[in-house]
Design an enzyme around this catalytic site. Structure first.
Site, short mmCIF file in Angstrom:
data_model
loop_
_atom_site.label_atom_id
_atom_site.label_comp_id
_atom_site.label_asym_id
_atom_site.label_seq_id
_atom_site.Cartn_x
_atom_site.Cartn_y
_atom_site.Cartn_z
N ASP A 127 1.02 -1.22 -0.12
CA ASP A 127 0.01 0.05 -0.10
C ASP A 127 0.77 1.02 -0.11
O ASP A 127 1.78 1.22 0.71
CB ASP A 127 -1.01 0.02 1.17
CG ASP A 127 -1.96 -1.21 1.16
OD1 ASP A 127 -1.51 -2.31 0.67
OD2 ASP A 127 -2.86 -1.06 1.85
N HIS A 147 -0.90 4.51 -0.92
CA HIS A 147 -2.11 5.36 -0.43
C HIS A 147 -1.76 6.84 -0.77
O HIS A 147 -1.86 7.57 0.26
CB HIS A 147 -2.53 5.24 1.09
CG HIS A 147 -3.33 3.90 1.31
ND1 HIS A 147 -4.36 3.84 0.90
CD2 HIS A 147 -3.00 2.89 2.12
CE1 HIS A 147 -5.22 2.70 1.20
NE2 HIS A 147 -4.37 2.14 1.70
N ASP A 170 -3.93 -0.39 -3.67
CA ASP A 170 -4.14 0.65 -2.52
C ASP A 170 -3.27 1.82 -3.03
O ASP A 170 -2.26 2.16 -2.20
CB ASP A 170 -4.19 0.35 -1.52
CG ASP A 170 -5.40 -0.30 -0.78
OD1 ASP A 170 -6.18 -0.57 -1.54
OD2 ASP A 170 -5.41 -0.66 0.37
N ASN A 186 -8.58 -2.96 -2.60
CA ASN A 186 -9.98 -2.57 -2.24
C ASN A 186 -10.23 -1.09 -2.50
O ASN A 186 -11.42 -0.85 -2.76
CB ASN A 186 -10.34 -3.03 -0.82
CG ASN A 186 -9.49 -2.27 0.03
OD1 ASN A 186 -8.35 -2.39 0.01
ND2 ASN A 186 -10.07 -1.61 1.20
N HIS A 187 -9.29 -0.33 -2.56
CA HIS A 187 -9.53 1.22 -2.81
C HIS A 187 -9.53 1.55 -4.16
O HIS A 187 -9.91 2.56 -4.33
CB HIS A 187 -8.32 2.01 -2.05
CG HIS A 187 -8.64 2.28 -0.56
ND1 HIS A 187 -9.36 3.27 -0.24
CD2 HIS A 187 -8.39 1.27 0.49
CE1 HIS A 187 -9.23 3.11 1.22
NE2 HIS A 187 -8.61 1.95 1.66
N HIS A 211 -3.90 -8.54 -3.13
CA HIS A 211 -3.98 -7.47 -2.41
C HIS A 211 -4.27 -7.71 -0.98
O HIS A 211 -3.83 -7.26 0.22
CB HIS A 211 -4.88 -6.18 -2.91
CG HIS A 211 -4.99 -5.15 -1.83
ND1 HIS A 211 -4.10 -4.32 -1.64
CD2 HIS A 211 -6.00 -4.81 -1.08
CE1 HIS A 211 -4.43 -3.49 -0.65
NE2 HIS A 211 -5.50 -3.79 -0.15
N HIS A 234 -2.69 -4.60 2.25
CA HIS A 234 -3.87 -4.40 2.75
C HIS A 234 -4.00 -3.99 4.38
O HIS A 234 -5.06 -3.55 4.66
CB HIS A 234 -4.92 -5.60 2.47
CG HIS A 234 -6.27 -5.39 2.71
ND1 HIS A 234 -6.99 -4.16 2.40
CD2 HIS A 234 -7.16 -6.13 3.49
CE1 HIS A 234 -8.20 -4.59 2.73
NE2 HIS A 234 -8.44 -5.47 3.43
#
Length: 791
Positions: free
Chosen positions: A210, A212, A239, A271-272, A321, A449
């Protein structure tokens, strides 16, 4: 203790300044010497030209008496226009003083050269090396506004310049962003749901968790492990967006590298990367703020739907992920109580047959839900969870329909809904993880994740690896970031180390076995002030460093071909395009003919801290290093931004250019495959049409070969490069020389047969033998004599 640290820091700073000052003095002296030799060569040619004119005029006086007066007058005019040596020196000193007044002190020092006396000038030896221009060549330093327009194919120069804009808190235009998104989406749409990747010997795979929207972490990873290349592969495991302030910049950078290196850069969906998440966690607002509702967010969302869901490395490392696939059939009437039934995945075909493009939002209630949302669970922590089933019958303590807790340490087995994430996905134990790996025929599950203090976690008896790459998460936590580096097992000599985990294979015919190492870091905040392009340094240079780097860029950019030839002959055994740092520094000192400590300038020249062998100060990819000094085509060819286009191509033009290239190779002692590697900018083993054009015009800029656009187009077509997406292999390149250029086709054939015989002998003996003389090497020409090869 603090005073000692301050003294040590001051000592290192003074040592660094001394090295930089000494290096700058050596480089400036070398530049002045080169300028002096160039000036002497020019004056020598001018003198020879005048002598020939005088001799021709004297012959005219003897043949034509009627023009005797004119000849004498012409002779007097020639002698009167050539001043004495003292006059020339006086004029040059006056010219230098005027130039000093017009230019800043640094530039005046660079262009001022000391005038030697006439005797010393006559004894000076004219160098055969390419002459260096006094001004900074437009080969590598971006002089235009980067990232404002994208014309033609995406290039490394454009991507690094775009990243420079991102560091300065500037965005690219909406048209550029839309073009990058569209090109990346087309590539993603052609990939399967599960991408099978082979990491061959001589290459590494960096798995990034991730991010982000934290651009500082992405740039720091590139600084540690280098930019993506043909030998430095990357897998970004979802992500990329939300919560950070630079999600747009992160995604555009990843998409651009995917377009640039589609076989070396891979992205998995997280999932994002879904509308139901990006609308609530910041990415939609960021797109609207930076692009004013211009539809960029919708384009991103459509592209996210095409992202693959998982990857398999060398057929035995499953990377996704979240976690294991599958989902619970939820009972909405009794939510949030325990669902009805769990639906596991019994074959990877169930995942591969899904139409992922229809899920712009997260694919809940499908087998894909677990891939994006699941988490591993090793020890039971929730005593309020009773595991009720449909009939609402309470389960015994520590046991449920799909799970159980054993021992005083409450070790968890089985699978339950992921209650901390509102029952999205599952929480799975070591037995469920092993069951899925058996179905997938893999040995290790790599996922992201989940936030980790150390940036990574190895659980489930070493079968599940979590990698989280966003350090100092959201600017509030103090966690480290981490990446996992996978390498074919035979390349790592430290397999006994506890930090290196070996993944064993049963069949010797399978892809190479992999080992992985964990690299942790704490990314500093990147300085956004103006600096060199990210090709060379990821933070601001001081004035002294800038001056040294300017000299080094000039010299290395002009010496890419001899450096390629030097490094190619010294490849590390078992690696592709890899050399030690000592060999790297030794080659620069020898080819550039400057005795400076290049190992002190590794970071300044853009070398990653960790090598291909995952060791600090380890092996480097010399192709990726020299690619930083590759030419910018639009700077080499005026008024041509989309490349050179010409319909006036002919076989004669191709032959003429081949003869020029052959003469250059013979004169400098290079090999034909060295020239091919010089043209292969990204080191992928093939040359595109744009690389051919850029490389040939860079040679023309360096060696003054008088190459025309028609000749470049002719040789491109002769080699089979008719389209922008066409690729040229070395065998095709070599055969084109054999077929088209009769002057050395016989030599090439003989050399090719000799090298094939040596290769066959090496294969039959099972050992190694010395390298054979390469194509067009000086040894190959020695037996034929200069009379038979008339260049």
């Amino acid at each position: 203790f603090e005073d000692e640290k301050v003294l040590e820091k001051d000592k290192l700073k003074k040592r660094r300044e001394k090295i930089l000052n000494d290096s700058l003095r050596i480089l400036e002296d070398k530049l002045e010497a080169d300028s002096r030799r160039t000036r002497h060569a020019r004056s020598r040619r001018k003198g020879e030209k005048k002598a020939s004119e005088i001799s021709s005029s004297s012959s005219l006086q003897q043949v034509i008496p009627s023009v005797k007066t004119q000849g004498r007058r012409g002779k007097r005019s020639l002698s009167s226009t050539s001043p004495s040596i003292a006059t020339q020196n006086r004029l040059k000193r006056r010219r230098r003083s005027v130039e000093r007044q017009r230019l800043p002190s640094r530039e005046a020092k660079e262009i001022s050269v000391e005038v030697d006396d006439d005797a010393r000038g006559r004894e000076a030896q004219i160098s055969q090396a390419p002459s260096l221009s006094m001004a900074m060549p437009p080969l590598v330093r971006q002089s235009s506004k980067p990232g404002l327009d994208l014309q033609g194919p995406l290039t490394l120069d454009f991507v690094t310049a775009m990243m420079d804009r991102f560091r300065a808190n500037n965005c690219v235009d909406a048209e550029v962003a839309s073009e990058i998104i569209d090109q990346a989406a087309r590539i993603f749409s052609e990939e399967p749901n599960i991408v099978r990747i082979t990491v061959p010997k001589g290459k590494t795979m960096v798995v990034v968790g991730d991010i982000h929207g934290q651009l500082d972490d992405l740039l720091h990873i590139f600084k540690l492990k280098g930019f993506p290349s043909a030998t430095n592969m990357y897998l970004f495991n979802g992500d990329f967006v939300d919560r950070g302030t630079h999600s747009v910049e992160v995604v555009l950078t990843l998409f651009a590298f995917k377009v640039l290196y589609p076989k070396s850069v891979f992205l998995n969906r997280g999932n994002h990367e879904a509308k139901d998440m990006t609308e609530d966690h910041g990415f939609k607002d960021e797109c609207d703020d930076k692009y004013f509702n211009m539809g960029i967010y919708e384009e991103f969302s459509d592209a996210f739907a095409y992202l693959p869901l998982a990857s398999i490395l060398n057929e035995h490392v499953f990377v996704t992920h979240g976690g294991i696939p599958g989902h619970f059939e939820k009972d909405e009437s009794s939510y949030p109580r325990i669902p009805l039934k769990f639906h596991p995945v019994t074959s990877l075909n169930e995942i591969e047959e899904m139409d992922r493009a229809q899920y712009v939002e997260n694919p809940y209630e499908t087998c894909l839900e677990g891939l994006l949302w699941s988490d591993p669970l090793s020890h039971w922590e929730n005593d309020d969870f009773h595991g009720e089933d449909k009939e609402n019958r309470p389960s015994p303590p520590g046991m449920g329909k799909y799970w159980k807790v054993i021992g005083s340490d409450k070790k968890f087995f089985g699978i339950i809904p992921n209650e901390p994430r509102a029952d999205a996905g599952t929480m799975f134990g070591p037995d469920a993880c092993l069951d899925f790996l058996t179905v997938a025929k893999c040995d290790l599950l790599v996922r992201s994740h989940e936030y980790k203090d150390q940036g990574y976690d190895l659980s489930h008896d070493g079968k599940c690896l979590t990698v989280f790459s966003a350090s100092s998460y959201q600017g509030q936590l103090y966690n480290q970031g981490a990446v996992a580096i996978f390498t074919p097992k035979s390349q790592n000599k430290n397999n006994e180390d506890n930090d290196v985990k070996s993944l064993h294979r049963k069949d010797s015919n399978d892809p190479p076995r992999l080992t992985f190492e964990i690299l942790t870091y704490l990314a500093p905040e990147v300085d956004s002030r103006p600096s060199f392009c990210l090709r060379f340094k990821a933070h601001r240079l001081n004035r002294l460093e800038d001056a040294v780097l300017t000299h080094l860029i000039r010299r290395i950019s002009f010496a890419r071909l001899p450096l390629t030839h030097y490094y190619k002959e010294r490849d590390e055994k078992g690696w592709e395009n890899a050399i030690s740092r000592e060999t790297w520094a030794r080659g620069l000192r020898k080819v550039l003919a400057v005795k400076i400590p290049f190992l002190e300038f590794q970071d300044m020249l853009g070398l990653p801290k960790f090598g291909l062998d995952n060791k600090k100060e380890g092996l480097i990819d010399y192709v990726a290093f020299l690619q930083r000094f590759a030419p910018i085509l639009r700077h080499l060819v005026p008024n041509q931004t989309n490349g050179i286009t010409s319909s006036n191509t002919s076989v004669e033009g191709a032959v003429v250019l081949m003869e020029k290239l052959g003469e250059l190779l013979h004169k400098e002692g290079f090999q034909l495959d060295s020239l091919f590697r010089y043209l292969d900018l990204n080191g992928c083993g093939s040359v595109s049409l744009r690389e051919m054009r850029a490389g040939l015009f860079a040679l023309n800029h360096t060696y003054k070969l008088q190459i025309s656009q028609e000749e470049v187009e002719s040789i491109s077509r002769a080699c089979g490069l008719y389209r922008q997406d066409a690729k040229l292999t070395f065998d095709q390149f070599q055969n084109a020389f054999i077929v088209r250029c009769e002057k050395f086709s016989g030599l090439l054939k003989e050399d090719l047969a000799r090298r094939a015989a040596i290769k066959e002998k090496r294969r039959s003996s099972g050992g190694t033998s010395p390298r054979s003389p390469g194509l067009l090497s000086p040894n190959s020409f020695g037996s034929l004599g200069s009379a038979e090869i008339k260049w």
